[in-house]
Structures are given as C-alpha cells and as structure tokens.
Write a protein that holds these residues in place. Structure first.
Motif, PDB file in Angstrom:
ATOM      1  N   UNK A 377     -11.451  12.275  23.607  1.00 21.72           N
ATOM      2  CA  UNK A 377     -11.646  13.404  24.433  1.00 21.72           C
ATOM      3  C   UNK A 377     -10.855  14.594  24.645  1.00 21.72           C
ATOM      4  N   UNK A 378      -9.814  14.316  24.486  1.00 27.90           N
ATOM      5  CA  UNK A 378      -8.853  15.542  24.465  1.00 27.90           C
ATOM      6  C   UNK A 378      -9.079  16.411  23.289  1.00 27.90           C
ATOM      7  N   UNK A 379      -8.874  15.452  22.119  1.00 31.42           N
ATOM      8  CA  UNK A 379      -9.157  16.264  20.766  1.00 31.42           C
ATOM      9  C   UNK A 379     -10.339  17.256  20.938  1.00 31.42           C
ATOM     10  N   UNK A 387     -17.855  20.330  24.380  1.00 28.22           N
ATOM     11  CA  UNK A 387     -18.537  19.088  25.242  1.00 28.22           C
ATOM     12  C   UNK A 387     -19.411  18.244  24.756  1.00 28.22           C
ATOM     13  N   UNK A 388     -20.093  18.671  23.553  1.00 30.19           N
ATOM     14  CA  UNK A 388     -21.122  17.820  23.038  1.00 30.19           C
ATOM     15  C   UNK A 388     -20.541  16.522  22.317  1.00 30.19           C
ATOM     16  N   UNK A 389     -19.225  16.728  21.907  1.00 27.85           N
ATOM     17  CA  UNK A 389     -18.596  15.681  21.509  1.00 27.85           C
ATOM     18  C   UNK A 389     -18.050  14.816  22.413  1.00 27.85           C
ATOM     19  N   UNK A 390     -17.629  15.391  23.462  1.00 29.45           N
ATOM     20  CA  UNK A 390     -16.942  14.668  24.447  1.00 29.45           C
ATOM     21  C   UNK A 390     -18.051  13.825  25.091  1.00 29.45           C
ATOM     22  N   UNK A 391     -19.304  13.890  25.230  1.00 29.18           N
ATOM     23  CA  UNK A 391     -20.364  13.240  25.965  1.00 29.18           C
ATOM     24  C   UNK A 391     -20.790  12.416  24.909  1.00 29.18           C
ATOM     25  N   UNK A 392     -20.504  12.693  23.592  1.00 28.15           N
ATOM     26  CA  UNK A 392     -21.002  11.542  22.540  1.00 28.15           C
ATOM     27  C   UNK A 392     -19.995  10.252  22.621  1.00 28.15           C
ATOM     28  N   UNK A 393     -18.715  10.550  22.692  1.00 28.89           N
ATOM     29  CA  UNK A 393     -17.789   9.593  22.989  1.00 28.89           C
ATOM     30  C   UNK A 393     -18.152   8.795  24.270  1.00 28.89           C
ATOM     31  N   UNK A 394     -18.231   9.472  25.307  1.00 26.03           N
ATOM     32  CA  UNK A 394     -18.657   8.972  26.877  1.00 26.03           C
ATOM     33  C   UNK A 394     -19.713   7.997  26.659  1.00 26.03           C
ATOM     34  N   UNK A 426     -12.015   8.430  32.821  1.00 23.65           N
ATOM     35  CA  UNK A 426     -13.584   8.643  32.820  1.00 23.65           C
ATOM     36  C   UNK A 426     -13.855   9.558  34.127  1.00 23.65           C
ATOM     37  N   UNK A 427     -12.969   9.301  35.047  1.00 23.42           N
ATOM     38  CA  UNK A 427     -13.082  10.043  36.187  1.00 23.42           C
ATOM     39  C   UNK A 427     -12.639  11.706  36.083  1.00 23.42           C
ATOM     40  N   UNK A 428     -11.627  11.624  35.269  1.00 24.07           N
ATOM     41  CA  UNK A 428     -11.047  13.153  34.869  1.00 24.07           C
ATOM     42  C   UNK A 428     -12.222  13.843  33.859  1.00 24.07           C
ATOM     43  N   UNK A 430     -15.639  13.080  33.410  1.00 27.25           N
ATOM     44  CA  UNK A 430     -17.178  12.965  34.225  1.00 27.25           C
ATOM     45  C   UNK A 430     -17.149  14.030  35.354  1.00 27.25           C
ATOM     46  N   UNK A 431     -16.132  13.884  36.266  1.00 24.86           N
ATOM     47  CA  UNK A 431     -16.398  14.599  37.455  1.00 24.86           C
ATOM     48  C   UNK A 431     -15.442  15.974  37.374  1.00 24.86           C
ATOM     49  N   UNK A 432     -14.233  15.731  36.827  1.00 24.09           N
ATOM     50  CA  UNK A 432     -13.043  17.011  36.965  1.00 24.09           C
ATOM     51  C   UNK A 432     -13.415  18.123  36.146  1.00 24.09           C
ATOM     52  N   UNK A 433     -13.911  17.604  34.750  1.00 23.16           N
ATOM     53  CA  UNK A 433     -13.906  18.688  33.751  1.00 23.16           C
ATOM     54  C   UNK A 433     -15.302  19.106  33.511  1.00 23.16           C
ATOM     55  N   UNK A 434     -16.270  18.151  33.126  1.00 21.08           N
ATOM     56  CA  UNK A 434     -17.615  18.303  32.974  1.00 21.08           C
ATOM     57  C   UNK A 434     -18.400  18.665  34.335  1.00 21.08           C
ATOM     58  N   UNK A 435     -17.707  18.289  35.555  1.00 24.51           N
ATOM     59  CA  UNK A 435     -18.321  18.742  36.811  1.00 24.51           C
ATOM     60  C   UNK A 435     -19.653  17.953  36.977  1.00 24.51           C
TER      61      UNK A 435
END
Length: 497
Positions: A377-379, A387-394, A426-428, A430-435
C-alpha cells in the motif's frame, strides 16, 4: 519503506519528491470559477489533490494547501477577452455579482464537503488580491515584459521567449502558436497575437471593475494565480496542481509572469490530472453532457439512469490513476457503487471487531500474503499516488475479511500482530488517505433503531402465536427490500437487499 516519487509535468519524468523546506510543503491548486455550478469535471482535480494533501500530511509534512476562488470575472484568452462570465451571469440571474459569487461558492463548498475533501489551509479570492495583482503588473511593465494599450496591459510573450523556455510545460512551440493563432476580436491592439492580457480596460457596461494606474478595469485570469501563489507560498513552492486542460495557456502564462517578477522558476513539481469523458466523449455544452454535481447527486440529468452518492463518485475517481483518462458512464458508476459496498461492508465489520489475542496456530502462508499486501500500500502511494493499485490490494484483502466474517476461516488464521497491523493499516488507507466513508451511517443508525422496534414487535407476536402479524411484518419489510432472517437461537437478523 520506498520514497515518494512524483510525476513532474514540467520535466515529464517521475522524480523523487524533496520539498524546498524540510518538513514543510507548499501546494497551490487552481480553484473553481464561481460563475456557475461545479460539474463532474471539477470533481476530479479536487478529489485528486485532496488525496495528495492527505498523504503528504500522513508522511509527516506540514502542508500549506492553497486553493483559490476565481471571483473577479474570468475572460478567456481565445476570443472572449472582454467577456466577464460572472458579470454576464449576474445580469441573467438579476443578482449582484458578489451575490452570485457567494451563491456558487457555497454550492462548491457543499459539494466538496459531501465528497469528504479536507478544506484547504488558505482559500484566497481573486477580488481580495487586486492590489497584489496590480503591483505584479507594474513590475512586469518596469522590467520590459508588459505594455499598456488603451487602458489594457498585455504580457509580451516574444520578449519572454527570447531568453526563456516558453512552452516547455505544455510542449507548445512559439512558432506554432504564431501560425495557428486565430484572428480574434481585440487582437489589433496587441503587439503579437500570442500576447495575453494582464489587465483589461472595462467597457461602460462591465459591472466588476477596479481603479488601476491604467484606468478602470479588471485583472486577467493568469495574473490572479501568480499573485496569490506568490503571496501565500513564496517565490518558489513545491507543488502546483490542476487539470491538464490548464497547462496552456493558464499555467504556461503563470510560469512566465512569476519567473520575471520573482527571478526564479515558481514551482518545483507540476502535477496535472487527466480529463473525465462521458461515454467516450469530452464533456461540453455542445454535447449537452455537462453534468452538474447537484444533478449527479439527484439523478436529474438525461445522461443519468439514477442518482449517485458522493462516495460512489469519489471511489470511482480513485479507481483510476489520476494521470489516466477516466470515462464516465452509468455502467461504470453502478459498478463503482457495488465495488464500494463490497469494500466498505467487511471493512466496517473488521474495524469494529474486538481482536482476540491468539496464541499460535496461525497460517504462515496467509499471514505472509496479508503482510505483503499491506506493505505494498505504501509502495503504491509512493509511486506517484497510485490509488488504483492501492484499491486493487484492498480488494485482495476483502475475501480474507469475508472469510473471517462468515466464519469460513478462524480469526486465529492470522497472528495477533498481523491482525492489529491490518486493522490500523486499513483505517489509515480507507478513511484517512483515500477519504472514503460510510455516508449513510447516520441513516443506518435510524434504520437500525426502527428495525429493532419492528423485530421486538414481531418477537412479541410470535410468542403470542400471532402468526398473522409476525408474517405481515416480515412480508412488508421484504417488499421494500429488507430481509428478516430467523436465527436458530430465536434471534432475528436483517439485511438490505
């Protein structure tokens, strides 16, 4: 942990991000022109740079985020130089110009709040910085890069291009501009066709006007941003953002003005989001496909099959990398709606879960896989805010969460440390970064309260063997899409179909 890399539109390369002042970031994003309602195309830059702001803050930077309001008219360089959109709209709506400005500024803020964007640190208005703009124009004249004609002032592009790399940001060559510029009204008073207005003389019918050394008039579009960015972020700042449609002429002009006034290139990293198309076509009034945000949220537009919630739109935008074209369609929005629900339901369950302290017995392969997905997620965010790849991992974590939720796998399949880390991570993200947020949480609370009452009444009916009332409650709820399920222990659960 990887280091943050940003794609710089100016150099056309991904570069390691280093702020000018350690621990601090100055970021300027071109804000809305409040001569009308914000539309779908406006949603993308403000959601994109909201995530940039959130992530930089997460990395520990103290971010000064400046996003302006263009409220001093907004004439276009290509052909309508004397037209002030705000003045014209004010006449049509029979409002004072600043009354119109306030109306559409309020609507913009309302939409941004619904999108869960964090307000900028400073939100300056063009009308509040006329003095700064006039001073900058005077400086440009003194240095020989601007000239006055009939009460209007123009920037001399050829003079600037003789010693500077004009057109580098947009990739346009001055010679091409000279041969392709159309003959437009008012061009005859310029020295060169490609020169742009810094100040325009106001004709008698023009409503918004200010005193200046060159007579009554109003500022050009480009000088507004140069003046406000310089005032609040200094002569050179870290990030300048906006839609790619602003690269030319707006941002190219900003670079030229600011460079001459301040003696330095104004921006370290230029960032531009790509456009939104609708069913493969560019948004435009001629296509009758410009969708206002109020229409998007209400469903009241010929292109829309239904209303779409703000979080669905935010999720839809973040599913695609900000530099890629994003095509809007009802099918895409409805798929995003389902995808968001598929992510948020197990996330909400896992967030509220009180983790059991496990003492061994975890699945090493599953534990390794989950930890790898979390590290990435950080990478991905460090790779130009992907964000597209972040969501794919989520979404790869969703089946794991569902298997715990549905008791297909025991929670102890993961070590306690991994479970704790996953909850935090996940909290970081989903909520704090992706809003992202469950925007119906308040309504869900009320719905749960009503259903608790109905379930209580049904339990009472069943205990009294009043099967008619019991069945009526279940059937009438089913008719509106709420399914009641009788559990083995006599309890009842419900789901919204």
């Amino acid at each position: 942990m990887s280091t943050l890399k940003v794609y710089n539109s100016y150099t056309r390369e991904k570069e390691e991000f280093q702020s000018g002042t350690p621990g601090h970031v100055g970021m300027y994003v071109c804000g809305p022109t409040v001569s009308g309602e914000s539309h779908l195309g406006h949603a993308r830059p403000y959601i994109t740079f909201d995530v940039v702001y959130r992530y930089l803050t997460h990395l520990g930077y103290k971010v000064r985020y400046v996003r302006n309001i263009t409220d001093a008219g907004h004439f276009e360089e290509e052909g309508r130089e004397a037209e002030d959109k705000i003045s014209k709209k004010a006449v049509l709506e029979k409002l004072e110009p600043m009354e119109l400005v306030q109306k559409y500024t309020n609507l913009f803020h309302w939409a941004m709040e619904r999108f869960n964007t964090v307000p900028p640190s400073i939100e300056p208005t063009a009308t509040g910085h006329i003095v700064e703009q006039i001073e900058m124009i005077k400086d440009l004249i003194t240095k020989g890069y601007a000239y006055e004609v009939n009460g209007s002032v123009y920037f001399d592009v050829q003079q600037y291009a003789a010693g500077h790399d004009y057109g580098k940001l947009s990739g346009r060559v001055l010679e091409e501009l000279l041969t392709t510029t159309r003959d437009l009204e008012g061009q005859e008073e310029k020295r060169n066709k490609e020169d742009f207005a810094l100040w325009k003389s106001a004709p008698p019918e023009h409503i918004m006007r200010w005193q200046s050394p060159w007579g009554e008039g109003f500022p050009g579009w480009h000088i507004e941003c140069s003046a406000m960015a310089t005032k609040y972020l200094g002569t050179r700042f870290d990030i300048h953002g906006g839609g790619m449609d602003l690269q030319f002429p707006h941002h190219e002009s900003e670079i030229a003005q600011s460079h001459i006034c301040n003696g330095v290139e104004p921006v370290r990293y230029w960032m531009h989001n790509n456009m939104i198309t609708i069913n493969g076509r560019k948004m435009g009034k001629s296509y009758n496909n410009v969708i206002k945000l109020t229409e998007l949220f209400s469903g009241d537009h010929p292109e829309l099959e239904k209303a779409y919630a703000p979080m669905t739109v935010r999720f839809f935008i973040l599913q695609t990398h900000y530099r890629s074209t994003l095509d809007f369609s009802n099918e895409a929005l409805q798929a995003a709606e389902k995808g968001l629900k598929r992510l948020m339901e197990p996330y909400a369950w896992f967030k509220a879960l009180e983790l059991p302290v496990t003492d061994g017995g975890s699945d090493p392969e599953l534990d390794k896989k989950v930890r790898s997905l979390l590290v990435e997620l950080d990478d991905f965010m460090n790779d130009d805010f992907n964000t597209a790849r972040v969501l794919a991992n989520l979404f790869e974590l969703v089946p794991v969460l569902n298997s715990f939720k549905d008791k297909v796998l025991p929670i102890a399949s993961l070590s306690f440390e991994t479970l704790q880390w996953m909850q935090t991570k996940l909290k970081l993200y989903v909520e704090d970064i992706l809003g992202l947020r469950n925007e119906s949480s308040a309504d869900d609370g009320k719905l749960k309260g009503v259903l608790d009452i109905l379930i209580g009444l049904r339990k009472e009916a069943r205990s009294n063997k009043d099967w008619k009332t019991s069945d009526a409650i279940r059937n009438q709820l089913a008719a509106i899409g709420i399914q009641l399920k009788d559990e083995k222990d006599g309890e009842m659960s419900w789901t919204v179909a």
